[in-house]
Design a protein around this motif. Structure first.
Motif, PDB file in Angstrom:
ATOM      1  N   LEU A 198       0.833  -1.204   0.000  1.00 16.71           N
ATOM      2  CA  LEU A 198       0.000   0.000   0.000  1.00 16.71           C
ATOM      3  C   LEU A 198       0.868   1.256   0.000  1.00 16.71           C
ATOM      4  CD1 LEU A 198      -2.973   1.030   0.214  1.00 16.71           C
ATOM      5  CD2 LEU A 198      -2.654   1.056   2.693  1.00 16.71           C
ATOM      6  N   ALA A 199       1.941   1.240   0.774  1.00 20.40           N
ATOM      7  CA  ALA A 199       2.834   2.401   0.855  1.00 20.40           C
ATOM      8  C   ALA A 199       3.571   2.629  -0.463  1.00 20.40           C
ATOM      9  CB  ALA A 199       3.840   2.203   1.990  1.00 20.40           C
ATOM     10  N   HIS A 200       3.901   1.548  -1.156  1.00 19.16           N
ATOM     11  CA  HIS A 200       4.683   1.669  -2.396  1.00 19.16           C
ATOM     12  C   HIS A 200       3.828   1.909  -3.632  1.00 19.16           C
ATOM     13  CE1 HIS A 200       8.175  -0.794  -0.429  1.00 19.16           C
ATOM     14  NE2 HIS A 200       8.125   0.453  -0.009  1.00 19.16           N
ATOM     15  N   ARG A 201       2.639   1.321  -3.658  1.00 20.38           N
ATOM     16  CA  ARG A 201       1.832   1.346  -4.883  1.00 20.38           C
ATOM     17  C   ARG A 201       0.553   2.175  -4.773  1.00 20.38           C
ATOM     18  NH1 ARG A 201       4.082  -2.680  -8.077  1.00 20.38           N
ATOM     19  NH2 ARG A 201       5.328  -4.213  -6.937  1.00 20.38           N
ATOM     20  N   GLY A 202       0.196   2.590  -3.582  1.00 17.97           N
ATOM     21  CA  GLY A 202      -1.016   3.393  -3.433  1.00 17.97           C
ATOM     22  C   GLY A 202      -2.249   2.533  -3.256  1.00 17.97           C
ATOM     23  N   ALA A 203      -3.404   3.196  -3.310  1.00 23.65           N
ATOM     24  CA  ALA A 203      -4.687   2.538  -3.037  1.00 23.65           C
ATOM     25  C   ALA A 203      -4.926   1.345  -3.962  1.00 23.65           C
ATOM     26  CB  ALA A 203      -5.824   3.547  -3.189  1.00 23.65           C
ATOM     27  N   PHE A 204      -5.540   0.312  -3.393  1.00 20.58           N
ATOM     28  CA  PHE A 204      -5.895  -0.869  -4.177  1.00 20.58           C
ATOM     29  C   PHE A 204      -7.134  -0.571  -5.020  1.00 20.58           C
ATOM     30  CE2 PHE A 204      -2.708  -2.746  -1.882  1.00 20.58           C
ATOM     31  CZ  PHE A 204      -2.708  -4.130  -1.825  1.00 20.58           C
ATOM     32  N   SER A 205      -7.241  -1.257  -6.147  1.00 16.65           N
ATOM     33  CA  SER A 205      -8.415  -1.124  -7.008  1.00 16.65           C
ATOM     34  C   SER A 205      -9.481  -2.130  -6.582  1.00 16.65           C
ATOM     35  CB  SER A 205      -8.032  -1.385  -8.465  1.00 16.65           C
ATOM     36  OG  SER A 205      -7.651  -2.747  -8.639  1.00 16.65           O
ATOM     37  N   GLU A 206     -10.686  -1.970  -7.118  1.00 16.35           N
ATOM     38  CA  GLU A 206     -11.756  -2.924  -6.803  1.00 16.35           C
ATOM     39  C   GLU A 206     -11.365  -4.330  -7.253  1.00 16.35           C
ATOM     40  OE1 GLU A 206     -16.482  -3.852  -7.732  1.00 16.35           O
ATOM     41  OE2 GLU A 206     -15.697  -1.825  -7.975  1.00 16.35           O
ATOM     42  N   THR A 207     -10.745  -4.443  -8.422  1.00 18.13           N
ATOM     43  CA  THR A 207     -10.326  -5.760  -8.927  1.00 18.13           C
ATOM     44  C   THR A 207      -9.369  -6.434  -7.954  1.00 18.13           C
ATOM     45  OG1 THR A 207     -10.572  -5.017 -11.211  1.00 18.13           O
ATOM     46  CG2 THR A 207      -9.199  -6.955 -10.841  1.00 18.13           C
ATOM     47  N   GLN A 208      -8.442  -5.661  -7.397  1.00 13.58           N
ATOM     48  CA  GLN A 208      -7.486  -6.227  -6.442  1.00 13.58           C
ATOM     49  C   GLN A 208      -8.174  -6.693  -5.162  1.00 13.58           C
ATOM     50  OE1 GLN A 208      -4.870  -2.672  -6.626  1.00 13.58           O
ATOM     51  NE2 GLN A 208      -3.173  -4.102  -6.916  1.00 13.58           N
ATOM     52  N   ILE A 209      -9.216  -5.977  -4.751  1.00 13.35           N
ATOM     53  CA  ILE A 209      -9.943  -6.377  -3.541  1.00 13.35           C
ATOM     54  C   ILE A 209     -10.718  -7.669  -3.791  1.00 13.35           C
ATOM     55  CG2 ILE A 209     -11.757  -5.737  -1.907  1.00 13.35           C
ATOM     56  CD1 ILE A 209      -9.108  -4.252  -1.511  1.00 13.35           C
ATOM     57  N   TRP A 210     -11.344  -7.795  -4.972  1.00 13.78           N
ATOM     58  CA  TRP A 210     -12.026  -9.060  -5.304  1.00 13.78           C
ATOM     59  C   TRP A 210     -11.019 -10.210  -5.274  1.00 13.78           C
ATOM     60  CZ3 TRP A 210     -16.958  -9.331  -4.839  1.00 13.78           C
ATOM     61  CH2 TRP A 210     -17.823  -8.320  -5.275  1.00 13.78           C
ATOM     62  N   GLN A 211      -9.822  -9.985  -5.837  1.00 13.23           N
ATOM     63  CA  GLN A 211      -8.792 -11.028  -5.864  1.00 13.23           C
ATOM     64  C   GLN A 211      -8.339 -11.377  -4.452  1.00 13.23           C
ATOM     65  OE1 GLN A 211      -5.902  -9.175  -8.438  1.00 13.23           O
ATOM     66  NE2 GLN A 211      -6.795 -10.015 -10.306  1.00 13.23           N
ATOM     67  N   LEU A 212      -8.178 -10.343  -3.624  1.00  7.74           N
ATOM     68  CA  LEU A 212      -7.759 -10.563  -2.235  1.00  7.74           C
ATOM     69  C   LEU A 212      -8.779 -11.445  -1.511  1.00  7.74           C
ATOM     70  CD1 LEU A 212      -6.383  -7.931   0.246  1.00  7.74           C
ATOM     71  CD2 LEU A 212      -8.328  -9.316   0.907  1.00  7.74           C
ATOM     72  N   LEU A 213     -10.055 -11.112  -1.653  1.00 10.10           N
ATOM     73  CA  LEU A 213     -11.097 -11.886  -0.980  1.00 10.10           C
ATOM     74  C   LEU A 213     -11.106 -13.330  -1.459  1.00 10.10           C
ATOM     75  CD1 LEU A 213     -13.999  -9.260  -0.941  1.00 10.10           C
ATOM     76  CD2 LEU A 213     -12.709 -10.088   1.033  1.00 10.10           C
ATOM     77  N   ASN A 214     -11.035 -13.517  -2.757  1.00 12.27           N
ATOM     78  CA  ASN A 214     -11.042 -14.876  -3.305  1.00 12.27           C
ATOM     79  C   ASN A 214      -9.829 -15.680  -2.853  1.00 12.27           C
ATOM     80  OD1 ASN A 214     -13.431 -15.322  -5.021  1.00 12.27           O
ATOM     81  ND2 ASN A 214     -12.678 -13.573  -6.173  1.00 12.27           N
ATOM     82  N   ASP A 215      -8.689 -15.000  -2.733  1.00 13.39           N
ATOM     83  CA  ASP A 215      -7.447 -15.678  -2.373  1.00 13.39           C
ATOM     84  C   ASP A 215      -7.386 -16.016  -0.884  1.00 13.39           C
ATOM     85  OD1 ASP A 215      -5.093 -16.807  -3.155  1.00 13.39           O
ATOM     86  OD2 ASP A 215      -3.924 -14.963  -3.182  1.00 13.39           O
ATOM     87  N   LEU A 216      -7.824 -15.087  -0.033  1.00 14.16           N
ATOM     88  CA  LEU A 216      -7.657 -15.263   1.410  1.00 14.16           C
ATOM     89  C   LEU A 216      -8.780 -16.036   2.083  1.00 14.16           C
ATOM     90  CD1 LEU A 216      -6.128 -12.087   3.094  1.00 14.16           C
ATOM     91  CD2 LEU A 216      -5.174 -14.374   2.897  1.00 14.16           C
ATOM     92  N   LEU A 217      -9.979 -15.985   1.509  1.00 12.84           N
ATOM     93  CA  LEU A 217     -11.102 -16.632   2.180  1.00 12.84           C
ATOM     94  C   LEU A 217     -10.928 -18.149   2.264  1.00 12.84           C
ATOM     95  CD1 LEU A 217     -14.135 -14.522   0.912  1.00 12.84           C
ATOM     96  CD2 LEU A 217     -13.256 -14.681   3.243  1.00 12.84           C
ATOM     97  N   SER A 218     -10.258 -18.732   1.279  1.00 14.99           N
ATOM     98  CA  SER A 218     -10.016 -20.176   1.339  1.00 14.99           C
ATOM     99  C   SER A 218      -9.046 -20.508   2.476  1.00 14.99           C
ATOM    100  CB  SER A 218      -9.455 -20.683   0.003  1.00 14.99           C
ATOM    101  OG  SER A 218      -8.223 -20.048  -0.293  1.00 14.99           O
ATOM    102  N   VAL A 219      -8.099 -19.597   2.756  1.00 16.37           N
ATOM    103  CA  VAL A 219      -7.161 -19.796   3.871  1.00 16.37           C
ATOM    104  C   VAL A 219      -7.922 -19.705   5.196  1.00 16.37           C
ATOM    105  CG1 VAL A 219      -5.009 -19.029   4.933  1.00 16.37           C
ATOM    106  CG2 VAL A 219      -5.346 -18.723   2.468  1.00 16.37           C
ATOM    107  N   LEU A 220      -8.784 -18.706   5.283  1.00 17.30           N
ATOM    108  CA  LEU A 220      -9.578 -18.517   6.497  1.00 17.30           C
ATOM    109  C   LEU A 220     -10.533 -19.694   6.707  1.00 17.30           C
ATOM    110  CD1 LEU A 220      -9.315 -16.173   8.400  1.00 17.30           C
ATOM    111  CD2 LEU A 220     -11.268 -15.078   7.311  1.00 17.30           C
ATOM    112  N   GLN A 221     -11.071 -20.183   5.619  1.00 16.28           N
ATOM    113  CA  GLN A 221     -11.962 -21.351   5.679  1.00 16.28           C
ATOM    114  C   GLN A 221     -11.210 -22.563   6.246  1.00 16.28           C
ATOM    115  OE1 GLN A 221     -13.204 -22.901   1.822  1.00 16.28           O
ATOM    116  NE2 GLN A 221     -15.322 -22.949   2.521  1.00 16.28           N
ATOM    117  N   PHE A 222      -9.969 -22.724   5.811  1.00  9.67           N
ATOM    118  CA  PHE A 222      -9.110 -23.816   6.280  1.00  9.67           C
ATOM    119  C   PHE A 222      -8.876 -23.703   7.784  1.00  9.67           C
ATOM    120  CE2 PHE A 222      -4.846 -25.501   7.166  1.00  9.67           C
ATOM    121  CZ  PHE A 222      -4.904 -26.756   6.589  1.00  9.67           C
ATOM    122  N   CYS A 223      -8.590 -22.492   8.265  1.00  6.25           N
ATOM    123  CA  CYS A 223      -8.357 -22.267   9.704  1.00  6.25           C
ATOM    124  C   CYS A 223      -9.611 -22.538  10.517  1.00  6.25           C
ATOM    125  CB  CYS A 223      -7.889 -20.830   9.944  1.00  6.25           C
ATOM    126  SG  CYS A 223      -6.308 -20.415   9.178  1.00  6.25           S
TER     127      CYS A 223
END
Length: 382
Positions: A129-154
């Protein structure tokens, strides 16, 4: 370079090929294999070092966590010991997931506890965030899709992370996957533990209200992930995106680029202050996420454009019964009018004269025709 792990050593830096610190004489190799290179983090409970595993030919990098609590008080120290031991247990159970660091070793040396885990090469999301600035909506969708499976595992293993924030999510350089780290605050969510008030742990900006009161639930991690998303979208602390006077989130006001209503609705539900109004499970959130993705992928239904060269004959517009009655009546009149007997011309050869049908016969035939036509008219188009 070799770095001395003695917290009291005045000159901890040493050459890479020595086994004992040249200043204090402490052993530089943990378990005769792990060599610290440099410190990369420090907290109230200890220090973290980048290290190498010299027992392997490739000398892969790893992370050493040294338990060295600086806080005073018996209760605080006991809690610190519990959390450090807990992290080792959690990593031992969860580290088989490709997006959670693997536990390599856990031991005590020179009266200090150590935890060695897999090194994740990449920047955390706060650095991104400090280097590249605000995330886009596309990046947030990707983040959710990527991390939710990890959280589901936990969560499937009854573990609540309790400290989800940008600093604890690393974007791995090798495959650009997100890795969830720092399970020091993680808690087992067994049936008895869920009904028990515990210690408030986590970063206040990202912690759900119920977790602040020591009653973390699975939905608490979902809240923290939602707070992480709005931090990445707004480049502001979640505290600054909440209107305390009205008790509402106002993060949309600080967006550099507007986001869709679908994403806003999902994030707002993740951030509900009352746990029962929030997504209760990762599965529930994933289902909603998938429905939104399918809706976005389905094009809107629109009228077909007109073409100058029609590829098929125009469809026949079915006639109403009143139109049919009118046309049949016209045919009847026309037919009766032309059905008068004709006089034979003596100069022409005689032919068999057509005997006109009676009016009742014509009516019957026209009714039959009408019934047949209406029957065909009701047949669906192919």
């Amino acid at each position: 370079m070799s770095y001395c792990l003695n917290p009291h050593c005045p000159k901890p830096k040493n050459p890479a090929d020595v086994k004992f610190c040249r200043t204090c004489g402490s052993k530089l190799l943990l378990k005769e294999r792990y060599r610290a290179i440099k410190p990369i983090g420090q907290g109230g409970f200890g220090k973290t070092f980048l290290a190498v595993d010299e027992d392997k030919p490739s000398k892969p990098r790893c992370v050493i966590k040294q338990f060295y609590p600086q806080a005073q008080g018996t209760n605080t120290l006991a809690k610190a010991v519990e959390l450090f031991n807990q992290e080792a247990v959690q990593l031992d159970e969860l580290g088989k997931h490709p997006q959670i660091p693997e536990l390599l070793a856990y031991f005590t040396q020179e009266d200090r506890q150590y935890l060695v885990q897999e090194f994740i090469d990449g920047q955390n999301l706060a650095q991104e965030l400090a280097h590249r600035g605000a995330f886009s909506e596309t990046q947030i969708w990707q983040l959710l899709n990527d991390l939710l499976s990890v959280l589901q595992f936990c969560h499937a293993r009854h573990i609540i992370h309790r400290d989800i924030k940008p600093e604890n999510i690393i974007l791995r350089e090798s495959d650009r996957k997100l890795v969830l780290v720092d399970f020091g605050a993680a808690k087992s969510a067994t049936g008895t533990a869920l009904n028990k008030t515990g210690t408030s742990i986590g970063s206040p900006e990202y912690v759900a209200p119920e977790q602040m009161r020591g009653r973390a639930v699975f939905a608490s991690d979902i809240y923290s992930l939602g707070a992480t998303c709005i931090n990445l979208l707004t480049v502001r602390s979640p505290f600054d995106s909440y209107d305390t006077n009205n008790g509402t989130w106002v993060w949309q006001q600080y967006l550099q680029t507007p986001v869709s209503n679908q994403l806003s609705r999902i994030l707002n539900k993740m951030l509900e202050s009352i746990p029962i109004r929030r997504y209760q499970t990762v599965d529930e959130l994933l289902n909603d996420l998938n429905q939104q993705s399918q809706a976005a992928a389905t094009p809107a239904i629109s009228a077909k454009p007109l073409t100058t060269q029609p590829t098929s004959p125009p469809a026949v517009v079915p006639k109403t019964p009143s139109q049919i009655d009118l046309e049949l009546e016209q045919m009847k009149t026309l037919f009766l009018g032309k059905a008068q007997p004709q006089k034979n011309n003596q100069n022409q050869p005689k032919t068999q004269s057509i005997q006109p049908s009676s009016k009742s016969q014509i009516d019957a035939e026209l009714e039959e025709l009408k019934a047949k036509y209406l029957g065909n008219n009701n047949t669906p188009n192919q």
